[in-house]
Each structure stands twice: as C-alpha cells, then as structure tokens.
Design a protein around this motif. Structure first.
Motif, PDB file in Angstrom:
ATOM      1  N   MET A 186      45.455  38.925  28.388  1.00  0.00           N
ATOM      2  CA  MET A 186      44.609  39.123  29.445  1.00  0.00           C
ATOM      3  C   MET A 186      45.032  38.595  30.925  1.00  0.00           C
ATOM      4  O   MET A 186      45.579  37.430  30.904  1.00  0.00           O
ATOM      5  CB  MET A 186      43.252  38.356  28.995  1.00  0.00           C
ATOM      6  N   ALA A 187      44.788  39.207  31.915  1.00  0.00           N
ATOM      7  CA  ALA A 187      45.183  38.942  33.273  1.00  0.00           C
ATOM      8  C   ALA A 187      44.254  39.613  34.299  1.00  0.00           C
ATOM      9  O   ALA A 187      43.859  40.597  34.205  1.00  0.00           O
ATOM     10  CB  ALA A 187      46.510  39.519  33.457  1.00  0.00           C
ATOM     11  N   THR A 188      43.960  38.719  35.165  1.00  0.00           N
ATOM     12  CA  THR A 188      43.168  39.046  36.386  1.00  0.00           C
ATOM     13  C   THR A 188      43.599  38.636  37.473  1.00  0.00           C
ATOM     14  O   THR A 188      44.119  37.441  37.692  1.00  0.00           O
ATOM     15  CB  THR A 188      41.601  38.511  36.051  1.00  0.00           C
ATOM     16  N   VAL A 189      43.379  39.371  38.749  1.00  0.00           N
ATOM     17  CA  VAL A 189      43.730  38.874  40.057  1.00  0.00           C
ATOM     18  C   VAL A 189      42.295  39.176  40.714  1.00  0.00           C
ATOM     19  O   VAL A 189      41.718  40.421  40.680  1.00  0.00           O
ATOM     20  CB  VAL A 189      44.914  39.496  40.639  1.00  0.00           C
ATOM     21  N   ALA A 190      41.775  38.256  41.495  1.00  0.00           N
ATOM     22  CA  ALA A 190      40.654  38.230  42.077  1.00  0.00           C
ATOM     23  C   ALA A 190      40.652  37.874  43.481  1.00  0.00           C
ATOM     24  O   ALA A 190      41.371  36.973  43.782  1.00  0.00           O
ATOM     25  CB  ALA A 190      39.463  37.454  41.260  1.00  0.00           C
ATOM     26  N   THR A 191      40.127  38.499  44.392  1.00  0.00           N
ATOM     27  CA  THR A 191      40.059  37.997  45.705  1.00  0.00           C
ATOM     28  C   THR A 191      38.938  38.430  46.575  1.00  0.00           C
ATOM     29  O   THR A 191      38.201  39.209  46.263  1.00  0.00           O
ATOM     30  CB  THR A 191      41.414  38.709  46.442  1.00  0.00           C
ATOM     31  N   VAL A 192      38.696  37.595  47.803  1.00  0.00           N
ATOM     32  CA  VAL A 192      37.454  38.024  48.400  1.00  0.00           C
ATOM     33  C   VAL A 192      37.931  38.116  49.781  1.00  0.00           C
ATOM     34  O   VAL A 192      38.644  37.406  50.430  1.00  0.00           O
ATOM     35  CB  VAL A 192      36.766  36.406  48.522  1.00  0.00           C
ATOM     36  N   ASP A 193      37.228  39.061  50.544  1.00  0.00           N
ATOM     37  CA  ASP A 193      37.750  39.545  51.937  1.00  0.00           C
ATOM     38  C   ASP A 193      36.900  38.662  52.868  1.00  0.00           C
ATOM     39  O   ASP A 193      36.108  38.129  52.431  1.00  0.00           O
ATOM     40  CB  ASP A 193      37.680  40.949  51.978  1.00  0.00           C
ATOM     41  N   GLY A 194      37.172  39.326  54.226  1.00  0.00           N
ATOM     42  CA  GLY A 194      36.453  38.512  55.470  1.00  0.00           C
ATOM     43  C   GLY A 194      34.966  38.713  55.188  1.00  0.00           C
ATOM     44  O   GLY A 194      34.329  37.940  55.888  1.00  0.00           O
ATOM     45  N   THR A 195      34.378  39.753  54.591  1.00  0.00           N
ATOM     46  CA  THR A 195      33.070  40.129  54.619  1.00  0.00           C
ATOM     47  C   THR A 195      32.563  39.139  53.178  1.00  0.00           C
ATOM     48  O   THR A 195      31.312  39.414  53.179  1.00  0.00           O
ATOM     49  CB  THR A 195      32.720  41.533  54.335  1.00  0.00           C
ATOM     50  N   GLY A 196      33.202  38.709  52.485  1.00  0.00           N
ATOM     51  CA  GLY A 196      32.757  38.201  51.374  1.00  0.00           C
ATOM     52  C   GLY A 196      32.775  39.003  50.128  1.00  0.00           C
ATOM     53  O   GLY A 196      32.230  38.504  49.003  1.00  0.00           O
TER      54      GLY A 196
END
Ligand code: FAD
Ligand code: FES
Ligand code: FES
Lengths: 762, 291, 158
Positions: A186-196
């Motif tokens: 299992m692998a995941t990449v998560a990110t939050v942008d400038g708008t949340g």
C-alpha cells in the motif's frame, strides 16, 4: 463480419507503459517539498494506551509533525460498523494497529523519530482464538460483545429433506486467512492545496469509496477531497475500503499542509491486514441414492479480527451463495462472525465464496464416493440450469457449468485417469475436480448497482473515456476501450481511458463484486451508441443523406448505399462542433441492471448475471515427504462472452495459482497474536518454478443481460482450486484433508492414521 | 539502515589492516546479500563496513591434480556453477551452486559469505563437508588452514576470529569418489532447504567405503551421520540396506525445530533423504520401494 | 567515508554521484535517479521487483549498496528498450499476457533478459527455474513463461 476488436486477444491498453516501467504507481509519485511519513504500531494485541510521549520525536531535526490518537477526529469510520479512528484512541486491538505517525523530511528521519516515541501501554487480556469468543471469561473486543454479526437463512423444509435422504453426511471444514499478496505494498501520496482542498493519490480499487471513507474519517465534506487512482499493483480485495494507511496519509497531509508520502513496508502491509476471513464450517447434507441433494444445513463461525469492515458481507456470501449453484430446495444456515484481537479480515477475491466452496466441493466428492457416483455426474445432476430461479431467488440467465465440466474433464482425461489402476509406490497420483459460481455485480448499498461512463469524441475523431470503475490490472480499461472502438468504428489505439479521478469522472463503485464488465460494459455500450448516433446525425446533415444509411468503418463515415458518399471521422467531429455552437461530442450513459436488493430474508435476484467455473487437477503426493505437487490443472470459466480472451485467460491463470497458494502453501503463522511470517520469504506464495503449466479455457454462454453477452471473469476462477486439490489428494492417497492448508505435516499424519487403521483392520 | 563508513581495500593486506584498525565495530562485506538484510533489520549496526569487492584475486577458481580444487571465497554462486573447472572436476558442486537460492542471489552472493554467515538454511556447507573441504583464513599473523568441520561451530557461528578473512575453500582431488547432493523443500513454493543431504563415498565393485553422509539445514550446523556411515561401510546398497540406513539416520540426527518445520518433520525428511540418496547412488529406483 | 562517489553507467549514460554509504542501489535508482520503473516489493531480496542488470547480470537492487555498484554498468527497465524500439521480451510480454497490474513486470523482464543471455533457448522448465527469484500475483506466470519462450524464438530467428 467477425469483429476486429471484440473477442480478440488484444494486449492491455496499459501494457506499453508497463513493459517500459513507465506506469506510475502511488509510491513513484514525488512532489516538490514532499515529506515522508512513518507509522508506529502496537506491539500488543490488546492494551490500554495510558500515555504517549512524543517530545523526543518532535525534537528530532527534520521532523515536521508527530501525531497520536489524541490528535485525530473523534468521528469513527467503517463500513456498517463505525469502529475505527485515523489512529487508535485509548485502546489498541491488534498487534500492528496504528498508534502514532511521524512526518519528516526523509523516510530515515521519520524512522528514527518513530523509535523515539514512548508509549505507556497497560497490556490487557486478549482474545486470540475465535473459538473462545463466547466463553464466559472471554476478553471483550468491543463494548457490544464479541459477536460482530449473525445471519440465519432457512428455505424449504430442511428436516423433512433430511428425513427423506438415503445418505446423510456431516463434517467440519476450516479455512485459513489468505494474504492478498499484491506485489505493490500500500502506498499513498496526499497533498493540500492553497484552498485547503485535499488531493490523494492512492492504490485503491475504488476512488469514490476511498473518498467516502476519507470524508468520514477526516470528518470533512466529500467535495473537499479529490482522489486519484494511479496505476495499482494489484488489489484482490485488499484495496477496497478496509485499508487504513491512505486515511493516515491524508490526515497527515492536512496536519503539515504539504505533500506527504506514506509507503508501507512489506511487513507493515502484512501487519495491517486485510486478509481473507478464516472460517470454521459445519456442513450436513442429505442425498438420495441417485445423488439428488435433498437437504443442506450449515453452521459457520467466521472471524473478522479487530474491526468488522466488509466481513459481514463476506460471511453472507459464505452462508448462501453456493446454494444457488444447485437445484436445491431445503437449506438452512446459521453464520456467526466474531471479533478477535487480531488484524482485520475482510474482502478478498472470491468474497467469501472460496471458503464455502471448499467445504461444499469436498463434501460432494465424499458423498459421491459413498454413493458410488462419479463426482462430475453428481455435479451435473444437481447443477442449476439456464432459466432456473434458484432457492434464494436468483434468476439464472445463463449457465455454462455443464460445458465447463465437459471442458475440464475432457482436457485432463478424467475417465481414463479415474479408471487407471492403483500403482502403489512412493509417489501417488490422483485427480480431483470442483465447480463454482459467482455473481457478476451485486445490488446492495443504496439499492443500485449501476455504472456510468462518459465518452468524449475529440475533433480528430479519437475517443476519451471517463470512468471511475477501476483497473488494477484485470483489464477493465481494455474491455471498455474495445467496446468503444467497436461501436465507434475506430482503431483501439484511438481510445484513451482516463485514470479514475473523483473530480472529473462520473460516480462509480469501482472494481468489486466482478461488476465492471457487466455494468460498466453496458454503460460503455450505451454511451458509444449515443455518440455514434450524434456522429451519424452530423454526418447525415453534412453529406445530405439519411443517418440510417451511414456507418463508421475504420474511422470513416461511410454510406451503406452509395460508395462515393463518405467523410473521414475527424471532419464530421469538427463539423459537429461548428454546427453546435462549439459543443463537441460528449455523452454520459448509465446502466443500472434490472436486479433487486435482497429482502430481509436474503431473497432476491441481486445480480444481472451469474458466472460459473469448473476445475480439474492432477496431483502427485510424495508419501514420504508429504509434499503435494500439482502436476496438471485445467480451469474453465463461463464468462458469458470473452470480450478479450487474453484478459480472461490471465484472470483464470492468476486465480488458479492464487488458489494453489491458498490450498497448499500460504499460511499465516501467529504466536500470541503476533504474525511470525509477515515477509515474503516465510509467507510462501508460489513462484513459477513451483507450478506446472496452468491451463484455462473459456465457455461462452452468452448471457442475455451481459453487454455483448459478457459476464464477469476473475473471481469465479479462484473458487474451485482448493477443493479440486483436496479431492485429488484424497484420490491419490485416501486422506481427506478438511482443514486448509494441506501441509506436508497433515499429509504425513493422515497417512500414518490410515496406516494404523489398515493395520488394525487386518 | 544506520550510517557507516564504507571502506574498499584494494589488497588483502590492506583489508587485514583495516579490520585490525576498526576491530569489532566493523563488518566484512562480500556480496552483501546476507549482511545488508541483517543490517536493515538492525540485527547488526557496524560503524564501518569493509567491502572485499575489489579483491578480485579472491574470486579465482583453480584446479591442481595434487591439491584439488581451490575456490576463492569471493567466487559467487553463479561463478562456481558456471566454472568449466568446477564442471570438469566436481560437477556435483557446480550443480549444487547452480540450484541454490535464485538466479539474482547467485549472481551476487559468494560462497565464502555463505559459509561465514553460517545460516543453517543454506546449501554449500553440507556439500562441502561431504567433499572433505578445508578453508584458508588470513589474519594479521598470516594464514591458517583448517577443516571446514572445525570452521563451522554453531548456528550462525564460525571459527573466524575478529580481523580474519576467509580466503579460499579447498576440495581434495575427488579420486574415485562419487558425490551426490540433494536438497528438500518443505513445499514446492519454499526456496530455502528444510533438509539437505550430501553423500560422498568410494564404490568398490558395489561395496561402499570411506562413506561420508552429511545432513544440513535440518540441524544447527550440518551433521555427519556417523553411525549410518559406519553401518554403510563395506556394504553394497540394496533396498533393505537403504531402508535400514534411513532408520539409523533418522535416529541419530538431532534436528532443530523452528518456524519452518518441527523436529519430527525434519527427522522424517532425513530418513527419506538418506534412503533416496543411497538408492540413487546405487542406480536403483527409490520410487518403487517405500521405507 | 560515510559517503561514496560513484562513477557508473546507467542505461548507457555516464553518471557521477555522491551518495551516503548506506544508500541502497534500489533507493539510488528510484529516488536519486528518479528511475521508478525499478520497483520495491519486499526489500528483503525475495520478490525480484527491484531487479536490475549490473554488468549484464541480474541482481536484486534492494540487497546491494549503491556504493557496491561503483564502476559498473547498470541497466534498468528504462534502458531495456524504448517505446519505438522495444526489446523482443517487452513485445512478447505484451502480446502473450505476460503482465496485468504491471508491478512485477520490470523485474521479470530483467530476470528474463539475464536468463536469455545465459541460455538463449531455455526449455519451459528452465524458464520457470530462471524466474524463481521473482513473484507475480496476477498472471499465474503462464503468460510470462509463454512470452519468454516466444521472445527466445524470435531472438533466435524463428
Ligand atoms: C532470497 C534469498 C534466498 C536464499 N536462498 C539460499 C539457498 O537456498 N541456499 C543457500 O545456500 N543460500 C541461500 N541464500 C543465502 C545466500 O547464499 C547468502 O546470502 C550468500 O551466499 C552470502 O554471501 P554474500 O557474499 O552476499 O555475503 P555477505 O552478505 O557479504 O556476508 C555474509 C556474512 O559473512 C561475512 N563474510 C563474508 N565474506 C567473508 C569473508 N571472505 N571472510 C570473512 N567473513 C566474511 C560477512 O561479514 C557477513 O557477516 C539466500 C539468500 C537470499 C537473500
Ligand atoms: S524489493 Fe528487492 S527483491 Fe523484493
Ligand atoms: S502483473 Fe501484477 S504482480 Fe505480476
């Protein structure tokens, strides 16, 4: 005219990328500023978390965040049973449960920080054995008790059935948990942008179910989350909704407000589950002398580990699905699912079918012997037929089981091998067979099972498909592309399937219950037909003829009545845009099969089609080492119609080998709740050198409800392997193994017991 | 994996002085296949790793009619398997080396590293003991040579002293000796042997002499089945003799129990392996006559 | 010497790099060179997903330090063939169903290249033995074995 795409063994649409190593999986993604996460897991099967000291970990240079159960949302997530938090809060319920997580500038810093977290546990008594779940002094896994779910189903008059039986046989079977063993941990990449907004790339079988789960676990609206499916390195059920690391990764991204990657090590992937549901099945069956089944009763004890997940639905399948494979009227089953302090178990290819089909096929072989009937004939005699409605109300639109039986028994030389004389000697050969059925689709949650596909035809006449039904390697995208190419009359290479993305693709359930071909295939067919109609209408306007006289052949719109009347597709597609104020060809079609939800008594036609399979194997048993070697295997899958035979054979072969692994080689070993062989050296999945040539064949029963006659393929094929092997072992040496896996130790013990018995009877 | 200093001596003396300098805080690395696993599981955390990778002279394989085969400790399993010298003078050794682990590990792991790690679930030691192998060890004070039997001390333990390097393995000229090697996996899906067995004997008009029968993987270090060897001396193998030898072997072996198999199972496989290797050596078919 | 300067050739291109001594070859390839076709499946030398050719021989890059490869010529899956000039093995893996999810595929292609270099016309048994260091959970290996046989025939001019 034979189709040039449908029914052809075309390579997967993703094959070119994959052979170059250029398919991008979650763990291959990297973003500027990306951080790395690691998880701290419980060393106790059951303990109270008194306190967690993260100060030293936080102080380590490079560490950006350390979180524990105290930091995660209060809201619980789960399938039907809402039981889990992002990280354990207060109590841990299995060894490996996630207690804390670190985000740091590199994996190695994160690892070092994990070592610096100090957890004060108060160890508690643990329930490690499902059989003790109801003991008076059994430790309680959850406040509501250790019974997670119970099912009772009864039809007909079982007691009268048994009373009319000439032969009654009863036995107990047990099946072990199988690790999905996908090659991509299992692998995941998560990110939050400038708008949340939270964007997540994760190895999942269903982006919308993943988004649903993230919304619940992180307690935020679904629309603030976007889930992408990168290439997925296999799922086999383990990457549907029970997997937890993507939830943790997403939460961590919201904490640090930067991209975070969490890739599990193989050991962690083992520790976190989700494996198949282990069962203990008591099966009692009554038959008449001619082999007709007159009554059947089953009692199932299944184990879901610490959290219920999908295990209740899995157990329902164990409890009733195989009843529908036969013309049978009197059935009764009771099934109980219990919690234990072990890792969660749940969905696995076959979804509970493997367990019961092991018991059922073993049982039928034994009873066939007692009645002096060939087990193949016994299966035939009882088999459900096309047009039947089964005991639980399933309408069988097509059933190719008899043909499957013909194919495999013919291929292996069943009759000749059954009649060959016993040879004695050290190495003994035996043959065995088994039959199976599975659903293609399943109307459950929310009373729908539909699928939606969006199709764009670009101004150059090439097509783009948007769908969130996912392809983990089983070939769904290729199947959709083939249908699209066929209907639009364009080459396969002119069709692209976009990777599932919750923000752009229409809503979809994803790759579960073998539903993609039968439902998404239909939706694709509809969408392509609509697009084709629009193209032909535009062409008719442009060429000044009747749309009914036009067709598309190899990218050219061509009049069927006047050879000189034609236009290349790109021209028409551009024309459509010009004539419709700039609107290109864009259609969306939904297909919801005409099925029903089960009623509260578990009655009703839940699937548009049902697929069948049979397998015959020959084994060689070494009576001195206890080793069982499969020397020949033939599997036949009734998939309705093979839209892509290469993909169907691939599914059948892969499933057959996974079944061989389960039957003979794969065994999770626990010591006090701790997994002792959580690595690929000691959890031994078969390699190529352990296997014979694997043969598969196809029966095309052309289901009236399937797109172009097709049903699902993949899950059915895993079902008959284990009992076929057990039956072959019995045929070889007279030892009936009822508890999987069939280990050399059990073979030797069985032979010894047989020797003593023979000795005693002399 | 913890950080460490990586040293690459270009000669044996340089390697020895580096080892002397860094003492117990350093580890020798040959192919690295076993060492890196141990380091990543944090079973080992050396300050310094001395890689022998540049010592090509330790990869040599040579044959001398009087001295026999000399195999450099750094010869990789694939080098041993593919060596025309080994194939000519000890084909059973080439077969053993070509059948262990898997192709990638054979391309990287060395025979010396295998012996020095002394993991019981491996192949070469059993074979080499039956072949009567000796090893050469280099240290600061010079070289010493000792029988492999004395080199293999226990589970993961050898006679290597700190600062010493295994440089070569010697097999005496085979003469009229017959050598056979068999490995047993618990199931076809496993890869490490659960039991292996090697037989070396002179067959004189049918009768066996100078018998060496070694079982490995079943025991902490490969075990010579002394009573069985004695029993076999002077006998011509037939089904009954093989069965009797198998029973003896089963009785005298002291198998280990671990996660992969318990002692009783290993004992049964040792019996089987003994019977079969003897019948194979005699050109008889073990498939007909069960013990 | 906590670090090591490498001079190697990767897929035909010379590469100079300065790496920590404890950098695994697999990490170096995936993270430093961003050649992500080399996969991580077990990190214990069992699954073969991380296989690369080092001086023409397949080995498992998770069992090897980058430092050990100094001076060597490395071929990863990205160097086996290109989109417009696929290696015969890549073509036959596509045609014969030698892959599904594709995660194991780079490792199998590398192992197969090594096998055919040693043994240009392997029997089916030899092919299976040659793949004993690689795991695939999707295909049941049949498509892979078929693909290697077909590639071997093609490469030997059949
Ligand atoms: C997946 C897998 C499967 C395997 N299967 C098998 C199998 O079936 N059968 C089998 O026999 N083996 C098997 N092995 C083990 C393999 O053969 C050994 O790992 C290998 O031979 C060790 O050699 P190396 O050069 O890599 O040693 P290293 O890892 O470099 O070293 C091993 C140990 O020996 C020491 N050492 C190495 N060389 C010397 C020297 N010259 N002098 C002094 N000390 C030294 C090192 O300090 C270290 O402690 C398997 C390994 C793996 C990873
Ligand atoms: S990742 Fe290297 S062998 Fe599995
Ligand atoms: S194709 Fe999925 S693991 Fe091999």
């Amino acid at each position: 005219m034979a189709s040039t795409v449908i029914g052809q063994p075309v390579p997967q649409v993703s094959a070119l990328e994959k052979v170059q190593g250029r398919a991008v999986y979650a763990g291959d993604l990297a973003f500027p500023g990306m951080l790395h996460a690691r998880v701290l897991r419980s060393p106790y099967a059951h303990a109270r978390i008194r306190s967690v000291d993260v100060s030293a970990a936080r102080a380590l240079p490079g560490v950006k965040a350390v979180v524990t159960g105290a930091d995660v949302p209060e809201r619980r997530w789960g399938v039907a049973h809402k039981q889990q938090h992002v990280l354990a809060k207060g109590v841990v319920r299995f060894i490996g449960e996630e207690v804390a997580a670190v985000v740091a500038t590199s994996e190695s810093v994160a690892n070092d920080a994990i070592d610096l977290i100090n957890v004060d546990y108060e160890p508690l008594d643990a329930l490690l054995n499902a059989g003790s779940a109801f003991d008076d002094d059994a430790p309680q896994v959850h406040a509501e008790g250790n019974l997670a779910h119970e099912i009772r189903i009864a039809r007909g008059d079982v007691d009268a059935g048994f009373a009319s039986a000439d032969l009654i046989h009863e036995d107990v079977y047990s099946t072990q948990s199988q690790y999905p063993g996908y090659m991509e941990p299992m692998a995941t990449v998560a990110t939050v942008d400038g708008t949340g907004k939270l964007t997540v790339w994760t190895a999942t079988q269903s982006v919308f179910l993943a988004r649903q789960r993230l919304a619940e676990a992180l307690d935020r609206p679904v629309s603030t989350i976007r889930v992408h499916q990168p290439a997925v390195g296999g799922g086999f059920g383990g990457k549907i909704v029970e997997e937890r690391s993507s939830v943790i990764a997403a939460f961590l991204a919201t904490v640090v407000d930067r991209p975070v990657r969490l890739g599990l090590s193989r050991l962690e992937d083992f520790q976190s589950g989700c494996f198949s549901v282990p069962t203990r099945i008591r099966l009692k069956m009554g038959m008449q002398n001619d082999g007709r089944i007159v009554a059947k009763e089953v009692d199932i004890l299944a184990e879901c580990g610490a959290y219920a997940g999908l295990a209740p639905e899995v157990m329902l399948v164990t409890a009733m699905r195989s009843d529908n494979m036969q013309r049978i009227e009197n059935v009764r089953s009771r099934a109980r699912l219990v919690y234990t302090h072990t890792m969660p178990r749940g969905a696995f290819r076959g979804f509970g079918g493997t367990q019961m089909l092991f018991a059922l096929n073993s049982h039928l072989a034994t009873m066939a012997d007692k009645l002096g009937i060939d087990p193949v004939d016994l299966h035939r005699r009882n088999a459900i037929r096309t047009g039947d409605t089964s005991v639980h109300g399933w309408s069988i639109g097509s059933c190719g089981l008899p043909e499957c039986l013909d194919q495999v028994t013919g291929a292996i030389g069943w009759s000749a091998k059954r009649e060959r004389p016993e040879t004695g000697g050290v190495l003994r050969r035996g043959i065995g067979m088994a039959a199976a059925m599975h659903v293609s689709g399943n109307r459950t949650m929310g009373n729908w099972d539909g699928s939606t596909v969006t199709l764009k035809v670009n101004e150059d006449g090439r097509a783009v498909i948007l769908t969130a039904e996912s392809d983990m390697g089983q070939g769904a995208n290729t199947m959709l592309s083939q249908i699209c190419a066929e209907e639009l009359g364009i080459p396969l290479s002119h069709v692209t399937v976009l990777a599932p993305d919750t923000d752009t693709a229409p809503y979809a359930l994803g790759s579960i219950a073998s539903r993609v071909t039968v439902n998404a295939g239909h939706a694709m067919l509809k969408a392509a037909k609509q697009a084709r109609d629009q193209i032909l209408d535009a062409a008719a306007a442009k060429l000044g003829c009747d749309a009914a006289d036009l067709s598309i052949v190899e990218g050219v719109v061509q009049s069927t009545v006047n050879d000189n009347l034609f236009a290349p597709l790109p021209e028409i597609c551009r024309y459509h845009i010009f004539r419709h104020g700039g609107e290109g060809i864009l259609v969306t079609a939904t297909h919801d099969p005409r099925t029903v939800m089960m009623d509260k008594d578990h009655y009703g036609n839940i699937a548009p089609a049902y697929s069948f399979a049979a397998q015959a194997v020959e084994v060689e048993v070494d009576t001195e080492t206890g080793q069982v070697q499969v020397v020949e295997t033939w599997l036949s899958d009734d998939c309705g119609r093979a839209i892509n035979p290469l993909a169907v054979h691939g599914q059948s072969n892969g499933a057959a080998v996974q079944a061989i692994g389960w039957a003979l080689h794969e065994h999770l070993q626990f010591e006090d709740g701790r997994l002792m062989n959580g690595n690929l050296a000691d959890y031994t999945m078969p390699t190529a050198d352990a296997l014979p040539r694997v043969n598969s064949s196809i029966v095309e029963s052309n289901d009236p409800n399937g797109p172009l006659g097709a049903k699902g393929a993949s899950e059915t094929a895993i079902l008959p392997g284990a009992p076929a092997i057990a039956n072959a072992v019995y045929d070889a040496i007279g030892v009936r193994i009822t508890d999987l896996p069939i280990t050399p130790e059990k073979i030797l013990a069985g032979l010894a017991a047989l020797g003593e018995k023979n000795h005693a009877s002399v | 994996m913890r950080p460490f200093d990586f040293l690459e001596p270009s000669s044996l003396p340089e390697a020895l002085s580096m080892l002397a300098e860094h003492g117990d805080a350093c580890c020798i690395m040959a192919g690295g296949t076993a060492l890196l696993l141990a380091m990543r599981q944090r079973m080992l955390a050396p300050e310094t790793v001395v890689s022998l990778g540049k010592l090509d002279e330790l990869r040599d394989i040579a044959f001398d009619p009087d001295a026999g085969l000399r195999i450099g400790a750094l010869a990789r399993h694939a080098d041993v398997a593919g060596s025309s010298i080994v194939q000519a003078h000890c084909p059973a050794l080439a077969g053993m080396a070509g059948g262990l682990a898997n192709p990638q590990v054979r391309n990287q792991g060395t025979i010396g590293g295998n012996l020095c790690y002394a993991d019981p679930a491996t192949d070469p030691a059993t074979f080499l003991l039956a072949a009567g192998a000796e090893v050469t060890i280099a240290g600061r004070g010079g070289e010493r040579r000792l029988p492999l039997r004395a080199f293999l001390v226990d589970y993961f333990t050898t006679a290597l002293e700190s600062g010493e390097i295994l440089t070569a393995i010697h097999l005496p000229p085979p003469g009229s000796r017959q050598m056979l090697y068999r490995r047993y996996l618990r199931t076809p899906a496993e890869h490490r042997p659960v039991v292996n067995i090697a037989l070396s004997a002179v067959t004189d008009g049918g009768a066996l002499s100078d018998v060496r029968l070694i079982v490995g993987a079943a025991t902490p270090v490969p075990q010579a089945l002394a009573q069985t060897e004695d029993f076999l001396a002077g006998k011509s193998v037939n089904a009954a003799i093989a069965a009797e030898a198998a029973a003896l072997a089963g009785a005298e072996v002291e198998p280990l129990s671990d996660g992969r198999a318990d002692a009783a199972f290993r004992r049964q496989i040792v019996r089987t392996a003994t019977r079969r290797i003897l019948l194979d050596a005699a050109g008889l078919d073990w498939k007909d006559n069960a013990a | 010497m906590r670090r090591k300067t490498l001079s190697i050739t990767v897929n035909g291109e010379p590469v100079e790099a300065d790496v920590p001594a404890n950098r695994l070859l697999s990490e170096f390839i995936r993270e430093d060179l961003a050649l992500t076709g080399t996969k991580r499946g077990c990190e214990t030398g069992v699954c073969g997903a991380c296989s690369v050719l080092v001086d023409g021989k397949a080995l498992k890059s998770c069992l090897c330090l980058a430092a050990q490869a100094d001076g060597a010529s490395i071929t990863t899956i990205e160097g086996l063939g290109s989109r417009d000039d696929l290696h015969p093995l890549q073509e036959s893996f596509m045609a014969c169903g030698g892959l599904q999810c594709g995660y194991c595929t780079p490792g199998f292609l590398i192992a197969a290249a090594d096998l055919l270099a040693r043994n240009p016309r392997p029997s089916d048994d030899e092919i299976r033995q040659g793949l004993s260091g690689n795991l695939c959970r999707c295909t049941g290996y049949q498509g892979i074995v078929d693909a290697i046989r077909e590639a071997s025939e093609k490469m030997n001019g059949h």
